[in-house]
Design a protein around this motif. Structure first.
Motif, PDB file in Angstrom:
ATOM      1  N   GLU A  43       0.647  -1.445   0.008  1.00 27.79           N
ATOM      2  CA  GLU A  43      -0.095   0.037  -0.083  1.00 27.79           C
ATOM      3  C   GLU A  43       0.729   1.122   0.039  1.00 27.79           C
ATOM      4  O   GLU A  43       1.822   1.277   0.791  1.00 27.79           O
ATOM      5  N   VAL A  44       0.404   2.196  -0.768  1.00 30.25           N
ATOM      6  CA  VAL A  44       1.313   3.443  -1.007  1.00 30.25           C
ATOM      7  C   VAL A  44       0.126   4.484  -0.813  1.00 30.25           C
ATOM      8  O   VAL A  44      -0.740   4.666  -1.649  1.00 30.25           O
ATOM      9  N   ARG A  45       0.502   5.577  -0.011  1.00 29.87           N
ATOM     10  CA  ARG A  45      -0.337   6.796   0.264  1.00 29.87           C
ATOM     11  C   ARG A  45       0.600   7.947   0.105  1.00 29.87           C
ATOM     12  O   ARG A  45       1.742   7.909   0.530  1.00 29.87           O
ATOM     13  N   ALA A  46       0.207   8.903  -0.780  1.00 25.66           N
ATOM     14  CA  ALA A  46       0.823  10.205  -0.924  1.00 25.66           C
ATOM     15  C   ALA A  46      -0.100  11.356  -1.486  1.00 25.66           C
ATOM     16  O   ALA A  46      -1.020  11.229  -1.903  1.00 25.66           O
ATOM     17  N   LYS A  47       0.561  12.619  -0.739  1.00 23.81           N
ATOM     18  CA  LYS A  47      -0.498  13.849  -1.380  1.00 23.81           C
ATOM     19  C   LYS A  47       0.259  14.879  -1.186  1.00 23.81           C
ATOM     20  O   LYS A  47       1.511  14.947  -0.547  1.00 23.81           O
ATOM     21  N   LYS A  48       0.117  15.834  -1.907  1.00 29.81           N
ATOM     22  CA  LYS A  48       0.915  17.406  -1.898  1.00 29.81           C
ATOM     23  C   LYS A  48       2.314  16.987  -2.428  1.00 29.81           C
ATOM     24  O   LYS A  48       3.202  17.182  -1.771  1.00 29.81           O
ATOM     25  N   ARG A  49       2.172  17.000  -3.803  1.00 30.14           N
ATOM     26  CA  ARG A  49       3.507  16.716  -4.621  1.00 30.14           C
ATOM     27  C   ARG A  49       4.381  17.932  -4.396  1.00 30.14           C
ATOM     28  O   ARG A  49       4.124  19.113  -4.511  1.00 30.14           O
ATOM     29  N   ILE A  50       5.575  17.801  -4.285  1.00 34.54           N
ATOM     30  CA  ILE A  50       6.512  18.710  -3.807  1.00 34.54           C
ATOM     31  C   ILE A  50       7.777  18.804  -4.888  1.00 34.54           C
ATOM     32  O   ILE A  50       8.538  19.894  -5.053  1.00 34.54           O
ATOM     33  N   GLY A  51       7.779  17.756  -5.708  1.00 31.85           N
ATOM     34  CA  GLY A  51       8.819  17.769  -6.792  1.00 31.85           C
ATOM     35  C   GLY A  51       8.181  17.685  -7.944  1.00 31.85           C
ATOM     36  O   GLY A  51       6.910  18.063  -8.276  1.00 31.85           O
ATOM     37  N   LYS A  52       8.975  17.465  -9.025  1.00 28.50           N
ATOM     38  CA  LYS A  52       8.603  17.577 -10.477  1.00 28.50           C
ATOM     39  C   LYS A  52       8.002  16.149 -10.893  1.00 28.50           C
ATOM     40  O   LYS A  52       7.299  16.187 -12.137  1.00 28.50           O
ATOM     41  N   ASP A  53       8.551  15.081 -10.381  1.00 24.82           N
ATOM     42  CA  ASP A  53       8.318  13.795 -11.009  1.00 24.82           C
ATOM     43  C   ASP A  53       6.883  13.530 -10.495  1.00 24.82           C
ATOM     44  O   ASP A  53       6.269  13.743  -9.504  1.00 24.82           O
ATOM     45  N   ASN A  54       6.160  12.792 -11.318  1.00 23.20           N
ATOM     46  CA  ASN A  54       4.828  12.210 -11.103  1.00 23.20           C
ATOM     47  C   ASN A  54       4.657  10.923 -10.007  1.00 23.20           C
ATOM     48  O   ASN A  54       5.827  10.749  -9.710  1.00 23.20           O
ATOM     49  N   PHE A  55       3.414  10.519  -9.718  1.00 22.22           N
ATOM     50  CA  PHE A  55       3.638   9.515  -8.721  1.00 22.22           C
ATOM     51  C   PHE A  55       4.114   8.369  -9.016  1.00 22.22           C
ATOM     52  O   PHE A  55       4.881   7.738  -8.052  1.00 22.22           O
ATOM     53  N   VAL A  56       4.249   7.850 -10.124  1.00 26.35           N
ATOM     54  CA  VAL A  56       4.703   6.521 -10.668  1.00 26.35           C
ATOM     55  C   VAL A  56       6.195   6.831 -10.737  1.00 26.35           C
ATOM     56  O   VAL A  56       7.115   5.929 -10.262  1.00 26.35           O
ATOM     57  N   THR A  57       6.633   7.754 -11.344  1.00 23.64           N
ATOM     58  CA  THR A  57       7.916   8.033 -11.565  1.00 23.64           C
ATOM     59  C   THR A  57       8.692   8.134 -10.199  1.00 23.64           C
ATOM     60  O   THR A  57       9.974   7.454  -9.853  1.00 23.64           O
ATOM     61  N   CYS A  58       8.119   8.773  -9.171  1.00 20.10           N
ATOM     62  CA  CYS A  58       8.903   8.882  -7.861  1.00 20.10           C
ATOM     63  C   CYS A  58       9.020   7.333  -7.064  1.00 20.10           C
ATOM     64  O   CYS A  58      10.064   7.161  -6.839  1.00 20.10           O
ATOM     65  N   MET A  59       7.986   6.599  -7.290  1.00 19.74           N
ATOM     66  CA  MET A  59       8.040   5.206  -6.829  1.00 19.74           C
ATOM     67  C   MET A  59       9.335   4.479  -7.629  1.00 19.74           C
ATOM     68  O   MET A  59       9.966   3.603  -7.060  1.00 19.74           O
ATOM     69  N   ARG A  60       9.085   4.493  -9.032  1.00 18.70           N
ATOM     70  CA  ARG A  60      10.068   3.758  -9.886  1.00 18.70           C
ATOM     71  C   ARG A  60      11.545   4.130  -9.777  1.00 18.70           C
ATOM     72  O   ARG A  60      12.672   3.321  -9.565  1.00 18.70           O
ATOM     73  N   THR A  61      11.596   5.769  -9.640  1.00 18.12           N
ATOM     74  CA  THR A  61      13.208   5.950  -9.417  1.00 18.12           C
ATOM     75  C   THR A  61      13.684   5.836  -7.958  1.00 18.12           C
ATOM     76  O   THR A  61      14.889   5.651  -7.623  1.00 18.12           O
ATOM     77  N   GLY A  62      12.705   5.930  -7.184  1.00 16.54           N
ATOM     78  CA  GLY A  62      13.199   5.667  -6.002  1.00 16.54           C
ATOM     79  C   GLY A  62      13.471   4.172  -5.525  1.00 16.54           C
ATOM     80  O   GLY A  62      14.465   3.771  -4.831  1.00 16.54           O
ATOM     81  N   LEU A  63      12.934   3.269  -6.097  1.00 15.98           N
ATOM     82  CA  LEU A  63      13.417   1.886  -6.169  1.00 15.98           C
ATOM     83  C   LEU A  63      14.473   1.920  -6.791  1.00 15.98           C
ATOM     84  O   LEU A  63      15.482   0.786  -6.397  1.00 15.98           O
ATOM     85  N   ALA A  64      14.700   2.330  -8.053  1.00 15.93           N
ATOM     86  CA  ALA A  64      16.040   2.104  -8.579  1.00 15.93           C
ATOM     87  C   ALA A  64      17.159   2.886  -7.714  1.00 15.93           C
ATOM     88  O   ALA A  64      18.316   1.946  -7.843  1.00 15.93           O
ATOM     89  N   LYS A  65      17.067   3.808  -7.100  1.00 22.06           N
ATOM     90  CA  LYS A  65      18.039   4.363  -6.328  1.00 22.06           C
ATOM     91  C   LYS A  65      18.236   3.452  -5.117  1.00 22.06           C
ATOM     92  O   LYS A  65      19.526   3.246  -4.844  1.00 22.06           O
ATOM     93  N   GLY A  66      17.281   2.687  -4.487  1.00 22.40           N
ATOM     94  CA  GLY A  66      17.690   1.854  -3.584  1.00 22.40           C
ATOM     95  C   GLY A  66      18.158   0.504  -3.769  1.00 22.40           C
ATOM     96  O   GLY A  66      19.302   0.192  -3.331  1.00 22.40           O
ATOM     97  N   LEU A  67      18.083   0.015  -5.127  1.00 23.76           N
ATOM     98  CA  LEU A  67      18.649  -1.100  -5.811  1.00 23.76           C
ATOM     99  C   LEU A  67      20.115  -0.687  -5.841  1.00 23.76           C
ATOM    100  O   LEU A  67      20.957  -1.193  -5.525  1.00 23.76           O
ATOM    101  N   GLN A  68      20.407   0.638  -6.588  1.00 29.11           N
ATOM    102  CA  GLN A  68      21.721   0.913  -6.747  1.00 29.11           C
ATOM    103  C   GLN A  68      22.683   1.238  -5.353  1.00 29.11           C
ATOM    104  O   GLN A  68      23.584   0.658  -5.262  1.00 29.11           O
ATOM    105  N   ALA A  69      21.922   1.489  -4.609  1.00 32.30           N
ATOM    106  CA  ALA A  69      22.619   1.703  -3.263  1.00 32.30           C
ATOM    107  C   ALA A  69      23.212   0.595  -2.497  1.00 32.30           C
ATOM    108  O   ALA A  69      24.087   0.250  -2.084  1.00 32.30           O
ATOM    109  N   GLU A  70      21.975  -0.583  -2.494  1.00 30.48           N
ATOM    110  CA  GLU A  70      22.419  -1.757  -1.998  1.00 30.48           C
ATOM    111  C   GLU A  70      23.560  -2.434  -3.006  1.00 30.48           C
ATOM    112  O   GLU A  70      24.370  -3.386  -2.392  1.00 30.48           O
ATOM    113  N   ASP A  71      23.398  -2.326  -4.059  1.00 33.54           N
ATOM    114  CA  ASP A  71      24.489  -2.849  -4.905  1.00 33.54           C
ATOM    115  C   ASP A  71      25.670  -2.566  -4.609  1.00 33.54           C
ATOM    116  O   ASP A  71      26.914  -3.064  -4.852  1.00 33.54           O
TER     117      ASP A  71
END
Length: 284
Positions: free
Chosen positions: A111-139
């Motif tokens: 479950e993901v909840r979000a409101k009041k966007r503060i950046g430029k990316d849309n809701f889906v892009t925020c999740m996608r890039t956030g997961l990508a950064k997490g993968l990169q940091a772990e690797d």
């Protein structure tokens, strides 16, 4: 839930060239069978079959094949430039689609909840890039090369408040289009919402890309379509236009496998390479 898998079918080249408009058709039951999940519950974002609705149109497919249950919608541009969304009573679709298929059983989701966007990316892009950064940091922490592992997600989210910018494809152009500004000018954009149901499929990256395979599977990394259950609004999601008012709630399912069906980009590369060789041979 149950045996989830992401499926990328066709591709934008089928839309750009009129010679594919009357040939690039698929069905949800056949695609489900092709990926080893006969009778699957399938949803996502794609293009409607022009044979079914008479014109080019956006598709919001939702179908449980084994239960013969279909709740799909499509959205098209009307002659006056407005748009409408209606029920779609067919398993056939055209051109391209990004789908998630599963057994349709109950199970755990994110479950993901979000409101009041503060950046430029849309809701889906925020999740996608956030997961990508997490993968990169772990690797990097484990001294592994980033890029060999990726995460694929499918899910449904609701735009509870606020409005979004979305497009609806008009009917086909009779000439070949070049992807980019020409396509952007051709698309019809509208502000829609709130109370929108969004069907989304996204990946952090293509796990098959390598120096020996720079194009990988030509996977589309993000594709979301939406429809309203109260009005005739529906289309392709871009971003919210009311960042201070917008509120999202979504439920998402990680998928361990991704399948590529009828890769239109690969087909075009093969055709181009064949033409190049024929031209070279004619000069020799």
């Amino acid at each position: 839930c149950g045996n989830p898998r992401i499926i990328d079918i066709g591709g934008v080249p089928n839309l750009l060239d009129p010679k594919h408009h009357d040939t690039a058709f698929f069905t949800i039951p056949q695609v489900a069978e092709d990926v080893g999940l006969k009778g699957a519950y399938v949803y996502g974002a794609g293009a409607a079959s022009s044979k079914v609705v008479g014109v080019n149109a956006e598709l919001m497919p939702t179908e449980h094949v084994s239960e013969n249950c279909r709740c799909s919608r499509y959205s098209k541009v009307l002659e006056d430039g407005s748009h409408t969304m209606e029920k779609y009573n067919s398993s056939e679709f055209g051109l391209l689609a990004n789908l998630i298929a599963c057994d349709g059983k109950q199970g755990n989701v994110v479950e993901v909840r979000a409101k009041k966007r503060i950046g430029k990316d849309n809701f889906v892009t925020c999740m996608r890039t956030g997961l990508a950064k997490g993968l990169q940091a772990e690797d990097e922490k484990n001294e592994k090369r980033f890029g060999t592992r990726q995460i694929g997600i499918g899910g449904v989210f609701k735009v509870k408040s606020g409005k979004v910018r979305g497009h609806v494809m008009p009917d086909f152009k009779p000439t070949v289009m070049i992807d980019g500004p020409e396509v952007e000018d051709w698309l019809q954009f509208y502000e829609m919402g709130p109370d929108l149901t969004c069907l989304s499929v996204f990946l952090t990256g293509d796990p098959t890309i390598a120096p020996s395979n720079p194009n990988g599977l030509d996977l589309r990394l993000e594709h979301t379509h939406f429809f309203s259950q109260r009005t005739n609004e529906g289309g392709h999601y871009h971003f919210d236009t009311t960042p201070d008012e917008v509120e999202y709630v979504g439920y998402f399912l990680p998928a361990p496998d991704v399948y590529r069906v009828a890769n239109a980009f690969k087909r075009e590369r093969i055709v181009a390479e064949k033409k190049r060789r024929e031209e070279k041979n004619s000069r020799d």
